[in-house]
Write a protein that holds these residues in place. Structure first.
Motif, PDB file in Angstrom:
ATOM      1  N   TYR A  26       3.267  12.932  -8.785  1.00 50.98           N
ATOM      2  CA  TYR A  26       2.735  12.647  -7.451  1.00 50.98           C
ATOM      3  C   TYR A  26       2.751  13.912  -6.598  1.00 50.98           C
ATOM      4  N   LEU A  55       7.269   7.401  -5.409  1.00 49.37           N
ATOM      5  CA  LEU A  55       6.183   6.870  -4.588  1.00 49.37           C
ATOM      6  C   LEU A  55       6.791   5.825  -3.656  1.00 49.37           C
ATOM      7  N   MET A  56       6.481   5.921  -2.359  1.00 42.88           N
ATOM      8  CA  MET A  56       6.988   4.943  -1.400  1.00 42.88           C
ATOM      9  C   MET A  56       5.853   3.991  -1.037  1.00 42.88           C
ATOM     10  N   TRP A  95       0.851  -1.182   0.000  1.00 45.69           N
ATOM     11  CA  TRP A  95       0.000   0.000   0.000  1.00 45.69           C
ATOM     12  C   TRP A  95       0.890   1.236   0.000  1.00 45.69           C
ATOM     13  N   TYR A  96       0.265   2.400  -0.217  1.00 46.66           N
ATOM     14  CA  TYR A  96       1.035   3.643  -0.301  1.00 46.66           C
ATOM     15  C   TYR A  96       1.438   4.093   1.098  1.00 46.66           C
ATOM     16  N   HIS A  97       2.685   4.546   1.248  1.00 45.72           N
ATOM     17  CA  HIS A  97       3.082   5.184   2.502  1.00 45.72           C
ATOM     18  C   HIS A  97       3.139   6.694   2.322  1.00 45.72           C
ATOM     19  N   HIS A  98       3.948   7.160   1.400  1.00 50.17           N
ATOM     20  CA  HIS A  98       3.950   8.582   1.076  1.00 50.17           C
ATOM     21  C   HIS A  98       4.446   8.767  -0.350  1.00 50.17           C
ATOM     22  N   ALA A  99       4.309   9.977  -0.851  1.00 51.46           N
ATOM     23  CA  ALA A  99       4.768  10.266  -2.208  1.00 51.46           C
ATOM     24  C   ALA A  99       5.316  11.674  -2.262  1.00 51.46           C
ATOM     25  N   GLU A 100       6.297  11.853  -3.094  1.00 50.32           N
ATOM     26  CA  GLU A 100       6.842  13.166  -3.413  1.00 50.32           C
ATOM     27  C   GLU A 100       6.777  13.283  -4.933  1.00 50.32           C
ATOM     28  N   PRO A 101       6.953  14.512  -5.480  1.00 43.48           N
ATOM     29  CA  PRO A 101       6.826  14.658  -6.941  1.00 43.48           C
ATOM     30  C   PRO A 101       7.599  13.612  -7.748  1.00 43.48           C
ATOM     31  N   HIS A 124       6.395  17.587   7.845  1.00 48.85           N
ATOM     32  CA  HIS A 124       6.748  17.275   9.230  1.00 48.85           C
ATOM     33  C   HIS A 124       5.812  16.255   9.865  1.00 48.85           C
ATOM     34  N   LEU A 168       4.259   6.620  10.846  1.00 48.85           N
ATOM     35  CA  LEU A 168       3.214   7.311  10.088  1.00 48.85           C
ATOM     36  C   LEU A 168       3.836   8.264   9.078  1.00 48.85           C
ATOM     37  N   ASN A 169       3.054   8.628   8.115  1.00 40.77           N
ATOM     38  CA  ASN A 169       3.429   9.630   7.129  1.00 40.77           C
ATOM     39  C   ASN A 169       3.473  11.011   7.798  1.00 40.77           C
ATOM     40  N   ALA A 170       4.126  11.959   7.143  1.00 45.85           N
ATOM     41  CA  ALA A 170       4.132  13.337   7.636  1.00 45.85           C
ATOM     42  C   ALA A 170       2.701  13.876   7.622  1.00 45.85           C
ATOM     43  N   THR A 171       2.337  14.616   8.666  1.00 40.43           N
ATOM     44  CA  THR A 171       0.958  15.088   8.805  1.00 40.43           C
ATOM     45  C   THR A 171       0.837  16.609   8.750  1.00 40.43           C
ATOM     46  N   ILE A 184      -6.645   3.550  -3.797  1.00 40.96           N
ATOM     47  CA  ILE A 184      -5.666   2.509  -4.137  1.00 40.96           C
ATOM     48  C   ILE A 184      -6.289   1.401  -4.993  1.00 40.96           C
ATOM     49  N   ALA A 211       0.598  10.911  -0.857  1.00 43.48           N
ATOM     50  CA  ALA A 211      -0.110   9.634  -0.805  1.00 43.48           C
ATOM     51  C   ALA A 211      -0.399   9.280   0.636  1.00 43.48           C
TER      52      ALA A 211
END
Lengths: 361, 361
Positions: free
Chosen positions: B155, A163-164, A154-160, B182, A178-181, B139, B158
């Motif tokens: 992206y 995708l992680m 499943w997706y954890h986080h993404a940047e431009p 953060h 957790l992902n950054a919030t 997803i 996510a």
């Protein structure tokens, strides 16, 4: 245009530079590798090998093909090497101290080859007692996203640019971070000794065309310290050629607000700054205008009076301007044996450094 | 099993519940819609329509098919409606005040149909002067990720259940908001009037098995206030059945550190808490043990003495414990005409509420 070191009986070997290696078996009864090396630059890196269905073929990672191509020097344009291979090839991975595995896909990989390597890798990692599996997929390898999700990632986080994806091997509840919030923003209250405040009018955003004069604000970049971001925003927002230099004093207050953009929250730090220069040249792209305004004129704006937060900040600055007696949190550089990394701890320095002889209210 | 309202000459219409609608043309010279409605529950929602290649067929979004199926009541198991359609179908989208367009794909969509709808939609949005285009892909619709990226999307962020992709129509530099940078954590310093500190030993994490007694820590959930998270962590970390209730006093200090996980940063708020209950029952899953420890014993631990940050916090608490004279930032509920949302502003209440008659150091 190619040579083979080992020719399989009854296997018909064809080669093409335009087709991908598609004959893949994750549990081959008969396993060997196909390696393409020394390909001409700017040509397709793939080849095709067609073998009758009764013989199962398994290919090595294209990562290996790539890395091998650097070290092999041959006069032929390309070389096809078929060798017996008794080891299952795995995805290239790094292990961390938390039982985690990180795979970073750096070179193009066919999704079927990826699946084959992934199945073998998961088996290996499960045997080794690994827990979390991270796959970092650069956006150019978007072809592997669907395959990974179908394997349970499943997706954890993404940047431009990437995708992680993440997967949890044990049957226990996952303890993945957790992902950054939060997004972090700063507001820079630059006040001169004469009680003048640096204010700007925005060309874009909610306040565009409203006539409101506000203190410079901005978003803290990834990896940037709050105290550095405040100095940068004052310099950037107030001009390109002749900009305002300032010095960070302290965080006067901060606000946490939710659903600032999509489901993410926002932490906004109001910073007191001391000006080091005073000549303003406006920056066309971001702001309409900039000026030094008397504190009283700034505070009297209806927009400020209508906002609880801005009114509070005005009151704080009044304290600061009058008695000088309002203490926020200011940065102290710390290094911890725990993380071994330098970071800023923001604390009330004045209160901390007071001796017991000081008067107390 | 189906009826057609309008039969195309020379078009051979076949129907199957197992095949997808695959004949798609984004710029049809002859355009009409195929709508499937009133499908039996738990059966495939797709149909196939094969038409000779010289006639180009364009299908409507499956979103429309889905929504239509709810309102149509018919005695037949399924109904195939072919009608002339002179309008190009577009992706269902919401417009915002910043010239942005948000598409949320809620129902299954074939990637070719998606591409067709997307091309027509981008044309429309460009004409309307729209700027940023957001596509939120749950997803389960991972099949559309590759298609979107090939159309120029990248992206943005996510979460476990979805991927947010973004595209910028104008040729200017994009002004899209940045992703969250953060993670926010809290440490809860719960000190009783007798100078006892609530401490725990971790079962997992870096300090596992180290024998270190630390104050409860945790990660602030998405959308959670810092002051709420601190109360929750004290309750959760110190027991399920009989937990410690506490009251938030103030943020004593905060630390910003970078590359806490991957490229993301961490903001860690050390909070002073007032205990409201004292009976401890340990929670098996998260912590080894919990106890009330004298402040002196806590502070004397080598682990604390080796860390700049923990030493600073000890000094702050010594001030607090002795003279009571250290002021952090405490929350004030604010509502702004700007955002119209309630949020907490953390400020130095004591300094702000001091009258000019108070003594000053």
């Amino acid at each position: 245009m190619f040579k083979y070191l080992y020719r399989l009986p009854s296997a018909s070997v064809l080669f093409s530079t335009t087709k991908k290696l598609t004959t893949v078996c994750s549990n081959p009864s008969f396993s060997f590798s196909i390696k393409l090396c020394n390909l001409r630059k700017n040509k397709s890196n793939f080849g095709a090998l067609f073998i009758p269905k009764d013989i199962q073929v398994r290919v090595v990672s294209l990562l290996n093909i790539r890395s091998m191509s650097k070290s092999v020097d041959s006069s032929s344009d390309m070389e096809l090497v078929i060798t017996e291979n008794k080891n299952h090839e795995l995805l290239t991975a790094a292990y961390d101290n938390y039982g985690g595995v990180t795979v970073e896909v750096k070179d193009p990989l066919d999704s079927e080859i990826f699946l084959s390597l992934h199945k073998a890798s998961i088996k290996e990692w499960t045997q080794k007692g690994k827990k979390g599996v991270w796959i970092k997929l650069p956006i150019e390898h978007v072809n592997l996203v669907e395959a990974a999700v179908k394997e349970g990632f499943w997706y954890h986080h993404a940047e431009p640019t990437y995708l992680m994806l993440v997967y949890w091997i044990p049957e226990t509840v996952n303890t993945l971070p957790l992902n950054a919030t939060h997004r972090v923003g700063i507001g820079a209250f630059v006040m001169s000794d004469e009680g003048k405040v640096l204010v700007v009018q925005e060309k874009s955003g909610k306040l565009r065309g409203s006539g409101v004069w506000k203190y410079p604000t901005g978003v803290v970049d990834e990896g940037e310290d709050i105290c550095t971001a405040a100095v940068r925003e004052v310099k950037e927002e107030t001009g390109v050629c002749i900009s305002i230099d300032s010095e960070f004093v302290e965080v006067l207050a901060f606000r946490q607000s939710h659903k600032a953009f999509f489901e993410k929250s926002d932490l906004f730090f109001v910073c007191m700054m001391r000006p080091l220069s005073f000549d303003i040249e406006k920056q066309d792209h971001e702001i309409e205008a900039a000026q030094w305004m008397s504190f009283e004129e700034y505070a009297a704006q209806p927009f400020i009076q209508k906002s609880d937060m801005f009114k509070n900040i005005v009151e704080i600055c009044l304290k600061k301007k009058g008695s000088g007696y309002y203490s926020g949190l200011s940065p102290v550089s710390t290094k911890s044996s725990f993380s071994n990394r330098e970071s800023f701890l923001y604390l009330n320095k004045r209160d901390l450094n007071r001796t017991s002889n000081d008067n107390e209210p």
